[in-house]
Design a protein around this motif. Structure first.
Motif, PDB file in Angstrom:
ATOM      1  N   ASP A  52      44.281  28.338  41.301  1.00  0.00           N
ATOM      2  CA  ASP A  52      43.232  27.919  42.232  1.00  0.00           C
ATOM      3  C   ASP A  52      42.651  29.211  42.816  1.00  0.00           C
ATOM      4  N   ARG A  53      41.622  29.682  42.155  1.00  0.00           N
ATOM      5  CA  ARG A  53      40.927  30.950  42.400  1.00  0.00           C
ATOM      6  C   ARG A  53      41.656  32.101  41.707  1.00  0.00           C
ATOM      7  N   GLY A  54      40.866  33.129  41.364  1.00  0.00           N
ATOM      8  CA  GLY A  54      41.400  34.308  40.705  1.00  0.00           C
ATOM      9  C   GLY A  54      41.119  35.559  41.508  1.00  0.00           C
ATOM     10  N   MET A  55      41.588  36.664  40.991  1.00  0.00           N
ATOM     11  CA  MET A  55      41.417  37.946  41.686  1.00  0.00           C
ATOM     12  C   MET A  55      39.948  38.318  41.903  1.00  0.00           C
ATOM     13  N   PRO A  56      39.053  38.082  40.916  1.00  0.00           N
ATOM     14  CA  PRO A  56      37.648  38.434  41.155  1.00  0.00           C
ATOM     15  C   PRO A  56      36.996  37.673  42.313  1.00  0.00           C
ATOM     16  N   ASP A  57      37.570  36.527  42.698  1.00  0.00           N
ATOM     17  CA  ASP A  57      37.030  35.794  43.848  1.00  0.00           C
ATOM     18  C   ASP A  57      37.023  36.670  45.102  1.00  0.00           C
ATOM     19  N   VAL A  58      38.062  37.496  45.244  1.00  0.00           N
ATOM     20  CA  VAL A  58      38.156  38.356  46.427  1.00  0.00           C
ATOM     21  C   VAL A  58      36.932  39.270  46.499  1.00  0.00           C
ATOM     22  N   LEU A  59      36.562  39.873  45.377  1.00  0.00           N
ATOM     23  CA  LEU A  59      35.410  40.776  45.338  1.00  0.00           C
ATOM     24  C   LEU A  59      34.108  40.027  45.549  1.00  0.00           C
ATOM     25  N   ALA A  60      34.020  38.821  44.987  1.00  0.00           N
ATOM     26  CA  ALA A  60      32.805  38.015  45.168  1.00  0.00           C
ATOM     27  C   ALA A  60      32.570  37.712  46.647  1.00  0.00           C
ATOM     28  N   TYR A  61      33.632  37.367  47.346  1.00  0.00           N
ATOM     29  CA  TYR A  61      33.513  37.087  48.777  1.00  0.00           C
ATOM     30  C   TYR A  61      33.218  38.362  49.560  1.00  0.00           C
ATOM     31  N   MET A  62      33.860  39.446  49.199  1.00  0.00           N
ATOM     32  CA  MET A  62      33.596  40.709  49.902  1.00  0.00           C
ATOM     33  C   MET A  62      32.143  41.131  49.708  1.00  0.00           C
ATOM     34  N   ASP A  63      31.626  40.961  48.497  1.00  0.00           N
ATOM     35  CA  ASP A  63      30.210  41.261  48.253  1.00  0.00           C
ATOM     36  C   ASP A  63      29.316  40.357  49.097  1.00  0.00           C
ATOM     37  N   TYR A  64      29.657  39.084  49.138  1.00  0.00           N
ATOM     38  CA  TYR A  64      28.854  38.124  49.910  1.00  0.00           C
ATOM     39  C   TYR A  64      28.794  38.524  51.383  1.00  0.00           C
ATOM     40  N   PHE A  65      29.922  38.954  51.926  1.00  0.00           N
ATOM     41  CA  PHE A  65      29.974  39.326  53.339  1.00  0.00           C
ATOM     42  C   PHE A  65      29.695  40.816  53.570  1.00  0.00           C
ATOM     43  N   ALA A  66      29.167  41.489  52.526  1.00  0.00           N
ATOM     44  CA  ALA A  66      28.766  42.908  52.611  1.00  0.00           C
ATOM     45  C   ALA A  66      29.910  43.802  53.081  1.00  0.00           C
ATOM     46  N   GLN A  67      31.080  43.583  52.524  1.00  0.00           N
ATOM     47  CA  GLN A  67      32.246  44.394  52.850  1.00  0.00           C
ATOM     48  C   GLN A  67      32.532  45.324  51.677  1.00  0.00           C
ATOM     49  N   SER A  68      32.800  46.548  51.984  1.00  0.00           N
ATOM     50  CA  SER A  68      33.059  47.514  50.913  1.00  0.00           C
ATOM     51  C   SER A  68      34.523  47.449  50.493  1.00  0.00           C
ATOM     52  N   TYR A  69      34.753  47.866  49.257  1.00  0.00           N
ATOM     53  CA  TYR A  69      36.108  47.926  48.709  1.00  0.00           C
ATOM     54  C   TYR A  69      36.165  49.089  47.741  1.00  0.00           C
ATOM     55  N   GLY A  70      37.370  49.560  47.514  1.00  0.00           N
ATOM     56  CA  GLY A  70      37.561  50.722  46.657  1.00  0.00           C
ATOM     57  C   GLY A  70      37.750  50.363  45.197  1.00  0.00           C
ATOM     58  N   GLN A  71      37.851  51.406  44.406  1.00  0.00           N
ATOM     59  CA  GLN A  71      38.038  51.252  42.964  1.00  0.00           C
ATOM     60  C   GLN A  71      39.332  50.495  42.654  1.00  0.00           C
ATOM     61  N   ASP A  72      40.317  50.569  43.551  1.00  0.00           N
ATOM     62  CA  ASP A  72      41.579  49.860  43.324  1.00  0.00           C
ATOM     63  C   ASP A  72      41.364  48.353  43.201  1.00  0.00           C
ATOM     64  N   PHE A  73      40.422  47.793  43.950  1.00  0.00           N
ATOM     65  CA  PHE A  73      40.104  46.370  43.841  1.00  0.00           C
ATOM     66  C   PHE A  73      39.548  46.073  42.443  1.00  0.00           C
ATOM     67  N   ILE A  74      38.629  46.910  41.995  1.00  0.00           N
ATOM     68  CA  ILE A  74      38.005  46.735  40.683  1.00  0.00           C
ATOM     69  C   ILE A  74      39.054  46.891  39.581  1.00  0.00           C
ATOM     70  N   ASN A  75      39.878  47.927  39.693  1.00  0.00           N
ATOM     71  CA  ASN A  75      40.912  48.168  38.682  1.00  0.00           C
ATOM     72  C   ASN A  75      41.874  46.992  38.565  1.00  0.00           C
ATOM     73  N   THR A  76      42.255  46.415  39.687  1.00  0.00           N
ATOM     74  CA  THR A  76      43.160  45.270  39.658  1.00  0.00           C
ATOM     75  C   THR A  76      42.545  44.134  38.844  1.00  0.00           C
ATOM     76  N   CYS A  77      41.272  43.865  39.059  1.00  0.00           N
ATOM     77  CA  CYS A  77      40.597  42.788  38.321  1.00  0.00           C
ATOM     78  C   CYS A  77      40.413  43.144  36.849  1.00  0.00           C
ATOM     79  N   GLU A  78      40.105  44.390  36.572  1.00  0.00           N
ATOM     80  CA  GLU A  78      39.895  44.804  35.179  1.00  0.00           C
ATOM     81  C   GLU A  78      41.194  44.856  34.387  1.00  0.00           C
ATOM     82  N   ASN A  79      42.297  45.175  35.030  1.00  0.00           N
ATOM     83  CA  ASN A  79      43.570  45.352  34.338  1.00  0.00           C
ATOM     84  C   ASN A  79      44.407  44.079  34.229  1.00  0.00           C
TER      85      ASN A  79
END
Length: 187
Positions: free
Chosen positions: A91-118
């Protein structure tokens, strides 16, 4: 055995949880959403009195909240790898976290992206916004208009990570479950 890891996602109020519960009732291993309990706890611990759509308004450290959320979903992902089952649903995946952060204009580091990519899922089913079933509650804080915008963010984020989200039709719960299980045969 290679376990298929399947995400069921969508904006708030689209029927994800009831479908996940239905899949679980059919004997599938399902990992439940963790944000609702985290949001409820943040609201209890927070100082905001005015209702807002962003659960992060109730926390002192939004980045830490999102890191914990991402780590919780990663923990579910890793736990699924060790199960003796052919399919696990999330019920939801890791990329959901980034989608919500983007929606609320919150920045995140490469570690967030790497977690989703890996840590890739095998398929993503997305529930479209459905006004007739939309209900807000103590943990679902978004309006329906916000839910529609979040749906677009979710679609875009999953596509950015190379997924082709499969849209689940607006039908009965049993028909939605049948749709997912039939599509699963092609994956």
């Amino acid at each position: 055995m290679s376990i298929k890891k399947i995400v069921v996602t969508g904006a708030p109020g689209t029927g994800k949880t009831v479908v996940i519960n239905g899949l679980e009732a059919h004997g599938y291993r399902c990992f439940h959403e963790i944000i609702r309990s985290m949001t409820a706890k943040a609201k209890l611990d927070g100082t905001k009195k005015t209702p807002v759509s962003n659960p992060l308004a109730f926390v002192d450290d939004p980045l830490k909240f999102n890191q914990l959320l991402l780590q919780g979903r990663l923990s579910h992902f890793k736990e699924a790898q060790d199960l003796d089952t052919e399919v696990s649903f999330f019920d939801r995946g890791m990329p959901d976290v980034l989608a919500y952060m983007d929606y609320f204009a919150q920045s995140y580091g490469q570690d967030f992206i790497n977690t989703c990519e890996n840590h890739k899922y095998d398929a993503v089913f997305i529930m479209p916004p459905w006004k007739e079933i939309y209900i807000s509650d103590n943990e679902r804080l978004e309006t329906f208009d916000e839910a529609e915008k979040l749906h677009k963010n979710l679609m875009n984020t999953y596509k950015d990570f190379g997924y082709s989200p499969i849209s689940v039709p607006k039908t009965s719960v049993s028909q939605r479950i049948s749709f997912i299980l039939n599509e699963l045969k092609r994956i």
